[in-house]
Scaffold this active site. Structure first.
Site, PDB file in Angstrom:
ATOM      1  N   CYS A  26       0.841  -1.208   0.000  1.00 60.23           N
ATOM      2  CA  CYS A  26       0.000   0.000   0.000  1.00 60.23           C
ATOM      3  C   CYS A  26       0.881   1.264   0.000  1.00 60.23           C
ATOM      4  O   CYS A  26       1.565   1.532  -0.972  1.00 60.23           O
ATOM      5  CB  CYS A  26      -0.983  -0.035   1.153  1.00 60.23           C
ATOM      6  SG  CYS A  26      -2.325   1.129   0.950  1.00 60.23           S
ATOM      7  N   HIS A  64      -3.776  -5.338   0.630  1.00 59.33           N
ATOM      8  CA  HIS A  64      -3.223  -5.772   1.923  1.00 59.33           C
ATOM      9  C   HIS A  64      -3.255  -7.299   2.041  1.00 59.33           C
ATOM     10  O   HIS A  64      -4.290  -7.866   2.392  1.00 59.33           O
ATOM     11  CB  HIS A  64      -4.025  -5.143   3.071  1.00 59.33           C
ATOM     12  CG  HIS A  64      -3.782  -3.690   3.218  1.00 59.33           C
ATOM     13  ND1 HIS A  64      -2.765  -3.191   3.990  1.00 59.33           N
ATOM     14  CD2 HIS A  64      -4.397  -2.620   2.658  1.00 59.33           C
ATOM     15  CE1 HIS A  64      -2.764  -1.866   3.914  1.00 59.33           C
ATOM     16  NE2 HIS A  64      -3.743  -1.500   3.113  1.00 59.33           N
ATOM     17  N   GLU A  87      -2.031  -9.083   4.277  1.00 61.03           N
ATOM     18  CA  GLU A  87      -2.026  -9.512   5.677  1.00 61.03           C
ATOM     19  C   GLU A  87      -3.423  -9.663   6.280  1.00 61.03           C
ATOM     20  O   GLU A  87      -3.582 -10.316   7.303  1.00 61.03           O
ATOM     21  CB  GLU A  87      -1.184  -8.541   6.523  1.00 61.03           C
ATOM     22  CG  GLU A  87      -1.727  -7.118   6.650  1.00 61.03           C
ATOM     23  CD  GLU A  87      -1.377  -6.191   5.473  1.00 61.03           C
ATOM     24  OE1 GLU A  87      -1.011  -6.705   4.413  1.00 61.03           O
ATOM     25  OE2 GLU A  87      -1.515  -4.966   5.625  1.00 61.03           O
ATOM     26  N   SER A 144      -0.047 -13.198  37.671  1.00 60.36           N
ATOM     27  CA  SER A 144      -1.437 -12.726  37.661  1.00 60.36           C
ATOM     28  C   SER A 144      -2.422 -13.869  37.470  1.00 60.36           C
ATOM     29  O   SER A 144      -3.620 -13.670  37.543  1.00 60.36           O
ATOM     30  CB  SER A 144      -1.614 -11.735  36.514  1.00 60.36           C
ATOM     31  OG  SER A 144      -1.522 -12.439  35.282  1.00 60.36           O
ATOM     32  N   GLY A 145      -1.901 -15.062  37.161  1.00 57.34           N
ATOM     33  CA  GLY A 145      -2.816 -16.156  36.823  1.00 57.34           C
ATOM     34  C   GLY A 145      -3.061 -16.220  35.332  1.00 57.34           C
ATOM     35  O   GLY A 145      -3.619 -17.177  34.817  1.00 57.34           O
ATOM     36  N   SER A 197       2.221 -13.949  32.179  1.00 49.19           N
ATOM     37  CA  SER A 197       3.136 -14.034  33.324  1.00 49.19           C
ATOM     38  C   SER A 197       3.450 -15.493  33.651  1.00 49.19           C
ATOM     39  O   SER A 197       4.566 -15.815  34.067  1.00 49.19           O
ATOM     40  CB  SER A 197       2.584 -13.276  34.532  1.00 49.19           C
ATOM     41  OG  SER A 197       1.386 -13.838  34.992  1.00 49.19           O
ATOM     42  N   SER A 198       2.494 -16.394  33.434  1.00 50.86           N
ATOM     43  CA  SER A 198       2.755 -17.807  33.752  1.00 50.86           C
ATOM     44  C   SER A 198       3.831 -18.390  32.837  1.00 50.86           C
ATOM     45  O   SER A 198       4.760 -19.061  33.289  1.00 50.86           O
ATOM     46  CB  SER A 198       1.477 -18.636  33.603  1.00 50.86           C
ATOM     47  OG  SER A 198       0.445 -18.073  34.374  1.00 50.86           O
TER      48      SER A 198
END
Ligand code: XMP
Length: 509
Positions: A79, A167, A169, A221-222, A226-227
């Protein structure tokens, strides 16, 4: 170093999508702003120029020296990127007579060009442009057209430089993925070996080297990010990682106990901190959404800081930051206004003096999930819906009391359990219940009631930036509404939120 594709961002809303499509091909790529290009190292196998909300005809439009790539590395302009290529080398870009937005079909394709391998005649593509390339420079050939756009794609003679107006994508370009594969694999020669296993091995190696014998502290955070980050760090340094999981009193029903248990099963060294009262105290009397967020953010920092100080000699803070949080997106129109302050982005204050380690900061969410699955983290964690840091506090409109939290936990639990029991949980990107500061009249038995209203919200989304409400079956909504009204004291009315984002947001506060 892994082979990679360099994506130069001119500010298009679709730039991240280009990167995700390339990653889906098991090829590593990075997005960099057009005005802050990294050093071109031999691992860079090709360059993609993104779209942009600007016009190449605008004064001060995003620009860069393309000679540094042309003829040296395969180059694909999408584009705006293609218009920039055309204009800079002597072509003409003018406003389109009709603004093309939406589906179009490739009525002409030069089948001799590698870029169109396995792309069919008449293939549907997605157009979104106000300008069009009227004349191509010398040595540039048209390789595809639609009925209304002559230069839908071009190639430079004897050079792997391409421009495409549409596009590839976006999913509405039905064979866009083939086209990107042709560019990345056939033309750039990338070997598609950037898999979760490779990522895991090289990340653990890198973490071992970086962290050595140092100690790391990390807040969990569960959630999936983060896990997964914690497991990777744990695999690298074992018990030198201490995790902290805080009960802020704003979690879902039983979540604190369940999540703590599953972390322990994973072998993580986790300290659970019951800080409910500190959070409730900090929220007392606060009704403004931003004041509530700030109170929660500040209390979290205090609680976390107290715990971190108990770990002798800790040097690092682990974080589950992912790629979309760190991409330096080019703000073509200046910084966007803060709509909601998401306190978990940006991390902890400087006074903690910890160095930050973020093993997932090159991954998109789907990449994080794939890595989590390869690490055999339970599906209950990997497939978990996103849940906001301030938790139920931003789903209880107005001030927060323990009693309101308990009511909302029951409602939310019935809704989420219902989604799981009916096989709907995985079809929904995020769901939850909202307790409204509104009472309405009802009747139970022969008694008039005057009780609370709750709203249910379930959305589909890709990244939370935009979202649509999910068309949950009426029968399901009916069952859940009955169960809530029958079982949760103090609630006599249930409504369903049918707003999309924009113009609404996912959370009500
Ligand atoms: P909105 O409401 O902005 O939400 O459409 C988009 C996504 O962000 C989550 N969200 C938050 N997450 N801290 C967080 O960690 C916050 O303060 C916060 N506010 C919204 C929201 O749950 C949704 O997934």
């Amino acid at each position: 170093m892994a082979e990679q594709i360099l994506i130069l961002d001119f500010g298009s809303q679709y730039t991240q999508l280009i990167a995700r499509r390339v990653r889906e091909l098991d090829v590593y790529c990075e997005i960099h702003p057009f005005n802050n290009i990294p050093e071109i190292t031999p691992d860079i196998k090709g360059v993609i120029l993104s779209g942009s909300p600007c016009s190449v005809r605008d004064e001060g439009a995003p620009d860069l020296d393309l000679d540094q790539f042309r003829g040296k590395l395969p180059l694909l302009g999408v584009c705006y990127g293609s218009q920039l290529l055309a204009q800079k080398y002597g072509g003409t870009v003018l406003p389109s007579e009709i603004r093309e937005y939406g589906r179009a079909n490739l009525s002409y394709i030069d089948k001799h060009v590698d870029l169109f391998h396995e792309v069919s005649y008449d293939s549907q593509v997605w157009m979104s442009h106000g300008d069009t390339i009227k004349e191509l420079p010398e040595g540039f050939d048209v390789i595809s057209s639609t009925p209304s756009v002559k230069v839908a794609a071009f190639k430079v003679k004897d050079e792997d430089t391409y421009g495409i107006q549409f596009h590839p994508e976006v999913t509405h370009s039905l064979e866009g993925k083939n086209l990107l594969r042709n560019f990345v694999v056939q033309i750039c020669g990338c070997s598609q070996d950037w898999t979760s296993d490779i990522f895991i091995d090289s990340t653990i190696e890198g973490l071992k080297e970086k962290l050595g014998e140092d100690k790391v502290v990390m807040g969990l955070s569960g959630g999936v990010d983060s896990s997964v980050a914690a497991i990777l760090i744990h695999k690298a340094i074992g018990d030198h990682l201490t995790c902290v999981f805080v009960d802020n009193g704003l979690l879902r029903k039983n979540e604190y106990e369940e999540v703590l248990e599953s972390y322990k099963d994973l072998g993580l060294n986790v300290i659970g901190v019951d800080a409910k009262q500190r959070f409730y105290d900090s929220l007392k009397g606060k009704t403004d959404p931003e004041d509530k967020r700030k109170a929660i953010g500040n209390t979290f920092i205090e609680v976390f800081d107290d715990e971190a100080h108990k770990i002798e000699g800790v040097k690092w803070l682990g974080q589950g930051t992912i790629y979309p949080d760190v991409i330096e997106s080019v703000s073509v129109n200046g910084p966007s206004a803060t709509i909601k302050s998401h306190h978990n982005v940006g991390g902890l204050p400087d006074f903690m003096k910890l160095k930050v380690v973020e093993p997932l900061n090159t991954l998109f969410k789907d990449g994080v999930r794939a890595v989590g699955r390869a690490l055999e983290i339970p599906e209950a964690i990997i497939g978990r819906h996103p849940f906001p840091g301030p938790g139920l506090a931003i789903r209880i409109l107005g001030d927060i009391t323990e009693e309101k939290v308990a009511t909302l936990q029951e409602v939310d639990h019935i809704f989420i359990k219902g989604l799981k029991d009916h096989g709907l949980y995985d079809e929904v990107w995020q769901a939850g219940a909202i307790l409204l500061p509104v009472q309405s009249v009802g009747v139970m038995g022969d008694e008039r009631t005057y009780e609370k209203v709750v709203a249910l919200r379930a959305v589909s989304s890709v990244d939370g930036m935009t979202a649509d409400w999910v068309h949950l079956p009426y029968e399901f909504l009916g069952l859940i509404s009955n169960e809530i009204i029958n079982k949760v004291k103090g609630v006599n009315r249930v409504v369903y939120d049918i707003s999309s984002k924009p113009p609404a947001t996912i959370e009500w506060e």
